[in-house]
Structures are given as C-alpha cells and as structure tokens.
Write an enzyme that holds these catalytic residues in place. Sequence first.
Site, PDB file in Angstrom:
ATOM      1  N   ASP A 105      -3.351  -2.075 -10.115  1.00  0.00           N
ATOM      2  CA  ASP A 105      -2.389  -2.905  -9.367  1.00  0.00           C
ATOM      3  C   ASP A 105      -2.583  -2.749  -7.855  1.00  0.00           C
ATOM      4  O   ASP A 105      -2.528  -1.650  -7.325  1.00  0.00           O
ATOM      5  CB  ASP A 105      -0.981  -2.420  -9.797  1.00  0.00           C
ATOM      6  N   HIS A 164       6.082  -1.472  -6.768  1.00  0.00           N
ATOM      7  CA  HIS A 164       4.625  -1.266  -6.748  1.00  0.00           C
ATOM      8  C   HIS A 164       4.232  -0.117  -5.826  1.00  0.00           C
ATOM      9  O   HIS A 164       4.851   0.081  -4.774  1.00  0.00           O
ATOM     10  CB  HIS A 164       3.927  -2.544  -6.278  1.00  0.00           C
TER      11      HIS A 164
END
Lengths: 553, 553
Positions: A194, A367
């Site tokens: 990610d 994130h």
Amino acid sequence: MRSQDNSTVTITPLGGLGEIGKNMTVIEWDNNAIIIDAGFKFPDADLPGIDKVIPDITYIESIKHKVRAILLTHGHADHIGGLRYVLEKVKVPIYGTELTLGLADEVLPGSVRPVDFRKVTFDKSNQIAGIKVDFVRVNHSIPEGAAIALYLPAGIVLHTGDFKIDLNPIDGNQMDLQRFGELGLKGVLCLMADSTNADEPGYTGSESEVGKTFENIYRAAEGRIFLATFSTNIHRLQQIIDVTAKFGRKLIIDGKSIVDTVKVAQGLGYFKMPEKLDITPEQAAKMPDNKVVIVTTGTQGEPMSGLTKIANATHPKIRIKKSDTVIISADPIPGNESLVSRIVSSLLKLGATVHYRSVDAVHVSGHASSEEMKIVLGLIKPKYFIPVHGEYRQLWFHAKLAREQKIPQENIFICENGDQIQLSQKKAQVVKKVPAGAVYIDGASVGDIGTAVLKERSRLARDGFMTIGFAISKLSGEVLSGPEITSQGFIYIKESSDTIDLVKKAVLEIVKDWKSSKTSIIDLKRIIKDKVSDMLLETTRRRPLVLPMVLQI
Amino acid sequence: MRSQDNSTVTITPLGGLGEIGKNMTVIEWDNNAIIIDAGFKFPDADLPGIDKVIPDITYIESIKHKVRAILLTHGHADHIGGLRYVLEKVKVPIYGTELTLGLADEVLPGSVRPVDFRKVTFDKSNQIAGIKVDFVRVNHSIPEGAAIALYLPAGIVLHTGDFKIDLNPIDGNQMDLQRFGELGLKGVLCLMADSTNADEPGYTGSESEVGKTFENIYRAAEGRIFLATFSTNIHRLQQIIDVTAKFGRKLIIDGKSIVDTVKVAQGLGYFKMPEKLDITPEQAAKMPDNKVVIVTTGTQGEPMSGLTKIANATHPKIRIKKSDTVIISADPIPGNESLVSRIVSSLLKLGATVHYRSVDAVHVSGHASSEEMKIVLGLIKPKYFIPVHGEYRQLWFHAKLAREQKIPQENIFICENGDQIQLSQKKAQVVKKVPAGAVYIDGASVGDIGTAVLKERSRLARDGFMTIGFAISKLSGEVLSGPEITSQGFIYIKESSDTIDLVKKAVLEIVKDWKSSKTSIIDLKRIIKDKVSDMLLETTRRRPLVLPMVLQI
C-alpha cells in the site's frame, strides 16, 4: 522457503495503480490464477453522469478456466465493490476474514447468488488452488484487515492490502509484525505494498488518539453532538459508542449505510454496543440536548448525505441549533475539499460549533506513512518490490523509500494497470500488457458509456447546444415548415428572441442558396452547422453545438 | 481622532465575503462613496463553461453620482480583475501604489480608456473625496500591498487588504506595524481585515524561507531546473532570479503572464535582474543543462499552462529529461488538488525530480495566520470589526479571534456580500441588503448566463439529451416525415440502433393515438416527452433530456 528456480509467477494489477480506488490484482502460476480484491471507485469530476468505475475484467474472462478463487484483504468498497461484476463472469469461491465476508455479503445482489464464501482466520493457513495461503493481520480503518501471503512454487508473494501499524489499536489487535518478520526470514520473492501515504513523513497516528480528542469535545459540548464518519470505520464507531456511554449520552444512528455496517459488525461481534445506548429520534426528542449524540454520514460533502442535508437545513427531521456541536471525523478525499468547506461554513452559519481536521485532531489516516513503510520493507526485505494502491506520485515515493532500504532499482517495478510482471528467483520483467482501462457504470449499463459520449457530455456542459429543425420539399427544396429552434445550456431562449430570429433568417438564406447548388442534404446540414456556429461565435463569443435536422417531404 | 458623534459611515461589501475572490467594498458617507478594490474570481467546478465571475455592480450604478474614486489595495486579479466592468459604468480616478497601478494598467482594455490613474505612496497622506486617506504598507505575495485608512467624519475605517507580517521580507520592507499602532492609538471606528488563514494556527512563514529551500534544491540539481509559480508573485520571482544568478545559471521565462508581470515590475524598478541573466530558448539549447532554469506558469494544473503542457509532453518546445528538477512553488487552491496531483505524477513518470508543497517547503502563504491576526487586532483595538476576504468558515474563525481579543460579540459583524452596515461612534447595525450576487462572464456576454442555463448545462453533462423531430400534416395529423433522432451525451448513436428503432416506433404509436384524441401539438410534445423518457429510463436506467420537435405542414 526453498523454491524451484525455474518456476515463475505472473502478477497482473488490473486496478489501483495510478489511481486511488478499484483495486484488483491477478496472480497466475502453472495452470492456476487467483484474484486479490475486486473494488470499484467513484468517478472523477471529469466523468459527468457516471455512477461508478470498475476495472476492465476482459482479461479475467480470457483466463476464466484457470481462476480458482477471489481473496479479499478487507471490506472497503474500493476492494469489494466490484465483486458483483467479477462474479457475473467467473463463479469461484471467495476467501476473507469473517467481517470482510459479512460486508461483501451485504453488497452482493441476488443475481450473482449463491456465493461460495469461505471464512479464513489469522491463526490458520489455508490451502487454495494447491498452495498454502496465509492471511496476516494488519491495521487499517476497518477491523480484520489482512495482508495475504501466497506460498507459490516460485516463492512467496506478499500483498499487504491497505495497512498501517497501529501500536494502540482500539480492539487490542496490533498488526502482526512477528509474522511479517518470519515471512521476511523465509524469503519473500515479491512484496506488493500500500502506497497511499508514501509522501507523508513520519508515522500515522493511532486510531486511539481520535478517542481522546472526542472525549475533550464531549466534555465541552453543551448541547447535542453530531458525529460524521465513514460508515465502514468500525473502530471509529466503536470509539464514538464508548465515549457516548462514558459521558452518559444516548445515540441515534442516521443513515442507512451506517445502520447496515453496524448490523453486520454487531452480528459478528466486532462491535460492543451497551444495551439501550441507541435510541430512536422520537425518544431523543424527549431527552435534554446534552444527552444526545447523532451519528451520520457525509464527511465528503456528498449532496444526498445526512450531514449535507443537516447543513443545508433540508433534513426531514433534524435542524441545527446554536448549542449543537458537529464533528467531521474524516479528511476530505482530494477533489472534495470545496464541498466539505461549504458544509463547514453552512454549519457555522447555523450557529453550531464545528470540529474538523484542519483545526482539530478528529481524524487519523488508515494508511501507513513513510516510516511505517520502511518498517515493512525492513521486515520483509523482498527480492522484488511492486508499490501498489496509489497514484503514480505515491507509487514513485514508495519506490524511493524501497531504494533507500537497499532494494536495487532494477528489482522495483512501478507498474500501470494491465502490466504483466513475470517473476522467478532468477529474474523479473514486464512481459506484456493486457486490457485494463476503466469501465464506467451509468444506470443499467456496464461499460457501454464510451469516451465519445463522455466527450459529448463535457462539450454540452461547457457550451450547450442548439437544434435547428425544418421540413423541406424533396422536389423543390422549398422550406415547408420551420425552422424551429431548441437550445439548452447556451442562452435563455425565452429572453433571446433576437438571436433566435437571426438564426432563423440565416438558415432560410442558406437553404435558398443551397437549392440552386443542387448538392446533398448532408451538404446542407454541414453548411448550416458551420455558418450558424460562426455567426453565434461572432455575436455571443460562445460555441454551442449546432445540430441541424432536415425532414424531407 | 475626535469624531462627530452624529456622523455615520455605511460599509457595503459587494464581493469577497463567503468566498475567496472578487473582492469589492463600497464605503459611503454624506454625499460621497469610494470603492475599495474591484476583483474577479474564477468559476467553481459547478459553473461549466463560465470564464470568470465578477461582483454584481447594479448597486454601484444606483449611487453612480456620488462615487468619487476606486482605491486599490494591491495588484492581484481578485482585487483588480473586475475594474474594467466597473469603469464601464463609473468613470472615476483610480488610486493605488505605483506597481498596483502598473498591473491594473496592463489588464484594462482600450474600451475603458483613458483612465485617470493617481499614484500614491506610503509616506504621504492623500486627500480623496474631501477626506484624508492613508495607504499603509503590508506584506503579501506581491510587493507594495497596502492597507487603506479612511479618516471619515464618523471615525477611522481601516481595511487591511490582503496581508501577512513578514519580518524577513525580500525587499526589506516590513509591514508598517508602527503606523498600525498609531492608528490604533488614534482610535479606529471599524477594522476590516483579511481572514484567509484564520483557521491556521501560529504564524505564516517568511517569504525568505522559500529562497533557502530553493538554494538547497539548486545545489542538488544535476540538470535543468523548472520553477512554476504565480505570475504576480514578484518576490518569489526575485528570489528565483537571485538564486539563479548565485548558482551561475541562466533563466528562460516561459509564459506570457510572467513575461508581462516582469515587464511591468522591472519597468518600475521592483525587480532586480542582473544583465544577461535571461536568455532565449535558442540560447539555452546551446548551454549545458546544469546552467539552465525555466520559469513557467501552471501551479494549479491549468490545462493550457506551461507546466501542464510540459507534464503532458505537449509543449511545443520543451520535453522533460530524466535529469530535470521541477519545483511547483505554490499550494493548490481548494478544488485544484486533483489536477495538481496529476501534474506531479506525470512529471515523475517522465523521470523528473519533483518538489512540491506536501513534501518540501517550496511555498509559503501570502496571508496572515491566526497569531498575526491577533497582532493586528491588538495594535488596532477597533470599536467594530468586520472580517473580510474569506469563506464563512474563515470569517467565523477570524471573528472568534476578535472575541478572544476582547472585542464584544455585538461589535463584530460576520456579513454577507450586499449587507449594508451603518456605523457611528454610538452604534452599528446592518440596515439593509443590496443586490450582490455573482455575475457570470461567458464569452462576450456579461451576466446574461442565468441560473437556468447553468442548470441546463449540469443536466446535459449528467444525462445528455435526445431530440426527436418529425413533420405532420396540419389537416390529417399524419406523420409526413421522420421521426429523426439526434442524441448527444446519452448513448453512442451509431451503436445503438436498437434503442433508436424502439423510440421511433413508440413515437409513431403515440402520434397515432394522439390523432384521434384531437388535443394540441403542445399535448403531443408532452406525451412524447413523458413516454419516451419513461421508456429510456426503463431500458437504460438513464434519464436523458427528451426534446420533441414537431413541424406542421
């Protein structure tokens, strides 16, 4: 893991590269293929009228015979929202953690059922398509997020899913750093990770920080508290519930998407809601304001959301009072800043106290920031690295971090959707490109909204159009009726009779000239289009689309 | 200043409140009026096809006889870009500092000339419309920004213009805090102050910090350096020139708007450019890359700008090389984030090194943050306070700062464009509301693009349209020709013959039924519109605008 040096694996990202959204990756080896995630995304502003965008799955259709399973990393729409379109083409089992499957179950229509859901846990390996597959716990803005490790003949391929490292998670479940270390020691052939916050320095804050901010706000709030958040952010909802209970308030949940998520999460035990904490709007109406909390959607300023209706005073039941406190517990997604700013202004104008990101710590990202990415790169030390989940800019910064962590430049692949990367212990290369454009969903139709129609829409939005219709005699070329004119998005036709008259006169002149030239109707239309366009540009400095319609009798 | 207690002043903001852009304020007393600033703004995304937006000046036209002057705070387009439209209605002298007038002169068309420009300086008071007017130096992202102090019979009214407090300014000229203190001691009746960054904590960085960042980037750059900035940010340009000269590089200026600004600023001596520093692209082509700097526009991702063309590889002369360094020295204006993000991605993809705000300190704001606002509130201690230049949210936070600085709530006015505030030493109140909407400029027309046309455009962008034309006999009601169908933004007509055939058949049926009912053509059109719309919704789940056109013969 000792691997056969000749074995290869082919990785094909079909979505999520060069963009945020519609994540999907195909992993192929021997005569097998599995799909990791199947998401959608919402359209950009330059796609007027489009409802959602999904990956192109023609490649998946072409390898249909060898697709064995779909593995889901977590239950967000950009990872599960495209499932229904894949299942329409390929009927295979779907693997995921309990909550992820629960949320997927919620969004699938009857037309693709029955669905073969197969629940996985973090503490047990799975055999899928003849290989070992581990789901490894990560932290994210939804519980039960997983990284997926595939023990392939060519070596281990590890996909992080969406992740952050939360050392103080709400549910007590930290990302499984031990298992990441173990995988690294075994040797990972390829890491896909990610990249969302790759250009953010430092560490992403813990979800639990938000709860502390909520406590401070609750302490100061004199009236009702409105809390807007993403419907799937179950940890955030849990914190809202906890602080609401702690301060002796009651909760109304306003908005179908939150009610649905709560139902699924509560049913599966991911949610601890004290009894009688949630009440109906009718019950709330009888309580003092300082006992009421209203949870709603609309952190992005979406026009039909609860918060937008509340801010615009168009909500059927709720009106803002001066004593109200509103918390917008999310960041605007790029492109939504103006919408959110308007909501904040509207709420302040109605007299509410408003807490939002740029002033208060009422949100943290789901994130990892760059230091956390370095931790994962350091734990895994993969042979090859493919940054995923990000715009090119974010992939680029993630690749930079990987170079700094001593992964050689030639072993890092910044790819585009559709690139096929073939990897073995000996080498890795992009071998080919498969179709991987965006497929637009507009109404009932999947994909048949082409670029041509979208261009037409943009053109219409900018300049509007004018239709000029008239009937002529096939024999004589005389105008028998008309011209009649309709126009939209150009001038207000009721107040523009001068312009309309000019156009009518010009058209009659053009037909007269054309009659004697004896060319075709197509020519006549072209001449009208050109001449009227020029005339309108000259008189109005605008360029509406001019569409002549000639009926021959 | 001792004031007559009975005197009043009326302040009417016509633009800049509840928005960023098109700043304009009218100040009236006795039989006099002056206008402070006359700006435009660029349209929001929900105004397709609109070129720019200006304030409604019908109120100014209605008090035309008493307007004595226009005073300009500084030379940015959101303060001078609407001048031409005001001058078309009211011919009065324009006051401003030398550079501000130079930039205003540059943008005014021949049609409003001659213009009576009157240059002011910071060290001398002016007599305008019978009162003393002082221009007081402030810092901003353009040199020679001014606050304006009006010594009115009712008391002093002070408008800050756009400001920040730069303690290390590039040109050595700090904001004149002494004069602010002096005005405060004299007693200011009403302060109007820039609210742009009212929800930013702390202090805004000094312009000179950016120069230090540039030096670090220049030191590391191996090839050419591209620098994108706002064309009017003359201090920024000066720093680019200084650091370019320091590192022995040469400069190309790419982009008309920067060339124009440099010409004006250099002509007036606001710019120190060493001889032979700027070169032509042809000269640059013969030099090593590490000697070349290219200054360009496009910090907002504007489609036609230099930087966008460079990033998209569509620039007529410039192609990015892997050794290039690009600095985007500005923040995205809210709404432009996605465009800018795409530019960064494209440049990285072409191999350039890119420096932009979210990663590096390559920009500082031109507007004061909250601590600087408190300094101004503390220096002035006005009786009344009107926060200006900001969305409601920003005005609200500025008002909050004022309350914290002990200005009583009832003496603070968060206004909307068009509110008329009447003030005297005794009291202040909003007395009335004058027209102050947005006027849209589209092509040659000012203001005749109404809300109706804009709604049409949005509708067309979302759904497209379908025109159905046919000719019928006036006598029999028989269809003589057609139906013919055109459509845009709905379906790709060449591939949709099924849908088109369905519609044609349905229309013929409808006409047949209608013939026997003997109602009007208007009825016929309505029935076609309703039935075809329903049919298309059912078959396609989309709602194009259906426009029947019936020609009677």
